[in-house]
Design an enzyme around this catalytic site. Sequence first.
Site, mmCIF file in Angstrom:
data_model
loop_
_atom_site.group_PDB
_atom_site.id
_atom_site.type_symbol
_atom_site.label_atom_id
_atom_site.label_comp_id
_atom_site.label_asym_id
_atom_site.label_seq_id
_atom_site.Cartn_x
_atom_site.Cartn_y
_atom_site.Cartn_z
ATOM 1 N N ASP A 254 0.856 -1.334 -0.004
ATOM 2 C CA ASP A 254 0.066 -0.281 0.057
ATOM 3 C C ASP A 254 0.889 1.268 -0.017
ATOM 4 O OD1 ASP A 254 -2.328 -1.508 0.154
ATOM 5 O OD2 ASP A 254 -2.243 -1.725 2.354
ATOM 6 N N LYS B 291 1.811 2.014 -5.323
ATOM 7 C CA LYS B 291 2.383 1.427 -6.360
ATOM 8 C C LYS B 291 1.620 1.610 -7.607
ATOM 9 C CE LYS B 291 2.372 -2.704 -4.291
ATOM 10 N NZ LYS B 291 1.923 -2.174 -3.145
ATOM 11 N N ASN C 264 -5.561 -10.167 -3.597
ATOM 12 C CA ASN C 264 -5.049 -9.558 -2.375
ATOM 13 C C ASN C 264 -4.826 -8.128 -2.319
ATOM 14 O OD1 ASN C 264 -2.829 -10.642 -3.631
ATOM 15 N ND2 ASN C 264 -2.043 -11.300 -1.816
ATOM 16 N N GLY D 166 -4.765 -4.161 -3.760
ATOM 17 C CA GLY D 166 -5.679 -3.162 -4.069
ATOM 18 C C GLY D 166 -4.899 -1.841 -4.414
ATOM 19 N N HIS D 167 -5.013 -1.739 -5.806
ATOM 20 C CA HIS D 167 -4.120 -0.526 -6.181
ATOM 21 C C HIS D 167 -5.407 0.599 -6.511
ATOM 22 C CE1 HIS D 167 -0.667 -3.173 -7.301
ATOM 23 N NE2 HIS D 167 -0.735 -3.345 -5.918
ATOM 24 N N THR D 168 -5.160 1.674 -5.780
ATOM 25 C CA THR D 168 -5.792 2.669 -6.065
ATOM 26 C C THR D 168 -5.222 3.908 -7.071
ATOM 27 O OG1 THR D 168 -6.742 2.484 -3.849
ATOM 28 C CG2 THR D 168 -7.642 4.425 -5.006
ATOM 29 N N GLN E 140 1.657 -6.006 -3.388
ATOM 30 C CA GLN E 140 2.280 -6.373 -1.841
ATOM 31 C C GLN E 140 3.532 -5.323 -1.904
ATOM 32 O OE1 GLN E 140 1.095 -9.475 -3.507
ATOM 33 N NE2 GLN E 140 -0.635 -8.518 -2.642
ATOM 34 N N THR F 2 -7.720 -1.025 0.869
ATOM 35 C CA THR F 2 -8.371 -1.090 -0.553
ATOM 36 C C THR F 2 -9.059 -2.296 -0.837
ATOM 37 O OG1 THR F 2 -6.683 0.156 -1.287
ATOM 38 C CG2 THR F 2 -8.281 -0.573 -3.033
ATOM 39 N N THR F 3 -8.697 -3.551 -0.401
ATOM 40 C CA THR F 3 -9.388 -4.648 -0.507
ATOM 41 C C THR F 3 -10.123 -5.150 0.420
ATOM 42 O OG1 THR F 3 -7.489 -5.399 -1.750
ATOM 43 C CG2 THR F 3 -8.847 -6.953 -0.986
HETATM 44 P P1 GDP Z 1 -0.656 0.004 -3.779
HETATM 45 O O1 GDP Z 1 -1.303 -1.114 -3.060
HETATM 46 O O2 GDP Z 1 0.720 0.400 -3.334
HETATM 47 O O3 GDP Z 1 -1.020 0.524 -5.233
HETATM 48 O O4 GDP Z 1 -1.624 1.393 -2.809
HETATM 49 P P2 GDP Z 1 -2.817 1.648 -2.285
HETATM 50 O O5 GDP Z 1 -3.579 2.257 -3.579
HETATM 51 O O6 GDP Z 1 -3.354 0.376 -1.707
HETATM 52 O O7 GDP Z 1 -2.898 2.852 -1.366
HETATM 53 C C1 GDP Z 1 -2.157 4.153 -1.590
HETATM 54 C C2 GDP Z 1 -3.296 5.284 -1.388
HETATM 55 O O8 GDP Z 1 -2.751 6.449 -1.364
HETATM 56 C C3 GDP Z 1 -4.364 5.189 -2.517
HETATM 57 O O9 GDP Z 1 -5.573 5.623 -1.970
HETATM 58 C C4 GDP Z 1 -3.927 6.396 -3.422
HETATM 59 O O10 GDP Z 1 -4.715 6.915 -4.237
HETATM 60 C C5 GDP Z 1 -3.240 7.221 -2.262
HETATM 61 N N1 GDP Z 1 -1.977 8.212 -2.743
HETATM 62 C C6 GDP Z 1 -1.039 7.694 -3.467
HETATM 63 N N2 GDP Z 1 0.041 8.770 -3.481
HETATM 64 C C7 GDP Z 1 -0.618 9.455 -2.796
HETATM 65 C C8 GDP Z 1 -0.067 10.895 -2.304
HETATM 66 O O11 GDP Z 1 1.176 11.387 -2.516
HETATM 67 N N3 GDP Z 1 -0.697 11.826 -1.551
HETATM 68 C C9 GDP Z 1 -2.080 11.381 -0.989
HETATM 69 N N4 GDP Z 1 -2.653 12.071 -0.089
HETATM 70 N N5 GDP Z 1 -2.462 10.026 -1.443
HETATM 71 C C10 GDP Z 1 -1.790 9.437 -2.299
HETATM 72 P P1 IMO Z 2 -1.129 -4.248 -2.337
HETATM 73 O O1 IMO Z 2 -0.588 -4.772 -3.528
HETATM 74 C C1 IMO Z 2 -0.882 -4.651 2.028
HETATM 75 C C2 IMO Z 2 -1.196 -8.715 3.673
HETATM 76 C C3 IMO Z 2 -2.391 -9.331 4.350
HETATM 77 C C4 IMO Z 2 -1.668 -10.109 5.387
HETATM 78 C C5 IMO Z 2 -0.610 -10.773 4.488
HETATM 79 C C6 IMO Z 2 -0.980 -12.117 4.068
HETATM 80 O O2 IMO Z 2 -2.391 -3.414 -2.292
HETATM 81 O O3 IMO Z 2 0.095 -3.425 -1.566
HETATM 82 P P2 IMO Z 2 -2.517 -12.865 2.100
HETATM 83 O O4 IMO Z 2 -4.096 -12.580 1.757
HETATM 84 O O5 IMO Z 2 -1.923 -12.110 0.881
HETATM 85 O O6 IMO Z 2 -2.269 -14.173 2.411
HETATM 86 O O7 IMO Z 2 -2.475 -12.014 3.478
HETATM 87 O O8 IMO Z 2 -0.066 -9.837 3.523
HETATM 88 N N1 IMO Z 2 -1.504 -8.264 2.296
HETATM 89 C C7 IMO Z 2 -1.188 -6.875 2.022
HETATM 90 N N2 IMO Z 2 -0.910 -5.751 2.796
HETATM 91 N N3 IMO Z 2 -1.111 -4.575 0.731
HETATM 92 C C8 IMO Z 2 -1.352 -5.720 -0.031
HETATM 93 O O9 IMO Z 2 -1.478 -5.605 -1.365
HETATM 94 C C9 IMO Z 2 -1.370 -6.922 0.550
HETATM 95 N N4 IMO Z 2 -1.678 -8.143 0.216
HETATM 96 C C10 IMO Z 2 -1.735 -8.906 1.295
HETATM 97 O O10 IMO Z 2 -2.785 -8.115 4.941
HETATM 98 O O11 IMO Z 2 -1.056 -9.352 6.439
HETATM 99 MG MG MG Z 3 -3.033 -1.518 -1.998
#
Ligand code: GDP
Ligand code: IMO
Ligand code: MG
Length: 427
Positions: free
Chosen positions: A13, A16, A38, A40-42, A223, A298-299
Amino acid sequence: MAGVVVVGAQWGDEGKGRITDYLARKADVVVRYQGGNNAGHTVEVESKRYKLHLVPSGILHPGTACIIGNGVVIDPLGLIEELDYLHQSGIDTSALRISDRAHIIMPYHVLLDDLAEKRKGAYELGTTRRGIGPAYIDKAERMGIRMCDLMDPQLFEEKLEQNLEAKNYLLEKVYGVKGFEKEPLLESYLKAAEKIKPMVCDTTVIIYEAARAGKNILYEGAQGTLLDVDLGTYPYVTSSHPIAGGVCIGAGVGPTLIDSVVGVVKAYTTRVGKGPFPTELFDSIGDYIREKGYEYGTTTGRPRRCGWLDAVILRFAVRVNGLSHIAITKLDTLGGLEKIKICTAYEYRGQILKEFPASLNVLAECTPVYEEFPGWPEDISGADSYDELPESLRNYVQRIRELTGAEISFVSVGPAREQGYELVKLF
Ligand code: GDP
Ligand code: IMO
Ligand code: MG
């Protein structure tokens, strides 16, 4: 030609999806190489928020080829749901291709994930309960069902029978729950197969041909480094290889085709699920970061645990991924805090540890050694260039550069495409 890898440098999170979306504007191909739904990319585009789980974040750029590689575990019904969601949002997914070697997640994997977690009780990992672990177990066990098997109705039926025999025995005799019947599964999965079929192919050919033609290829990690099954905080990890080395296996590409590796670093640290977290904040600052940064999964929607940036983790991430660059996200979230801290080492039983330990018992006893920095104003929007951002913020970024040795390629101050500063062009 360039092959660029985007990996999470922390516990996932990090943003990415946001960084991939940014880099994808110049990429010809975007590839997911591990994990499953698993992830969740926003990604925010023109005030619209897209949540992607399996489909590469490059899909929001029309014309960019997107690939779900062989290292990904795919829930076919989840994939169809995600494609429907994208179509309803007006996104064209015709450029998506799926590896015929990718393993599929079946409903028994999802149920076994849930039952295993419950059985572990106090030792539960806090998985996303998407069946990820059990699907990778079957792959290693050589019981898994691959996309190419699903595309062949007779073979799929045989493999399903073989699997149900083993899974139903486990479900009924060990867990004492009802097993699965073959017919309804066969019907729904063969129906899904028909929808997916036009996208399924040998994706290694597409990637190799693109590389030979001098195209730009972007690999999108899911992840993060500390969730890697080999290098992460085992056993509180996922079952795949998010680190850069995972690209070669999960996309079927050789290391000679990779030019740079970007570690996505959130300006602080978050974690969902269980396991030790040395810089975790349990006070009002932790709450401030969670609310301001909207740190909820996100997930799964779970609140994320929040803490200060940890440079011990970042140095580890630089080493095991060979990070050439770092993209820092969410600096705006820290805005408004009077003081900001970075952990530079751990104190463990009177000793200073500079490197991230393997043992979770050691990690659980580590207390962070902090450096303190003056904060920056709450509102940092409106700077036309990186140099116009507050000096205290730039000093913080500079310190991350010094502590890690990796070049900072991108600085993000908001979720939208335009809320960032590209310091180094990778494509
Ligand atoms: P990922 O799993 O690595 O793709 O990250 P996630 O999408 O799960 O979580 C990152 C969150 O931060 C998302 O809601 C993005 O829209 C948000 N985000 C990304 N970059 C920035 C930033 O520079 N500032 C803010 N406020 N939000 C951001
Ligand atoms: P993104 O791509 C954050 C964590 C789970 C748990 C561990 C194992 O959005 O960054 P799993 O379901 O994979 O067997 O769970 O990994 N986990 C994540 N934490 N971001 C993720 O994906 C994750 N995918 C799995 O919370 O601790
Ligand atoms: Mg995520």
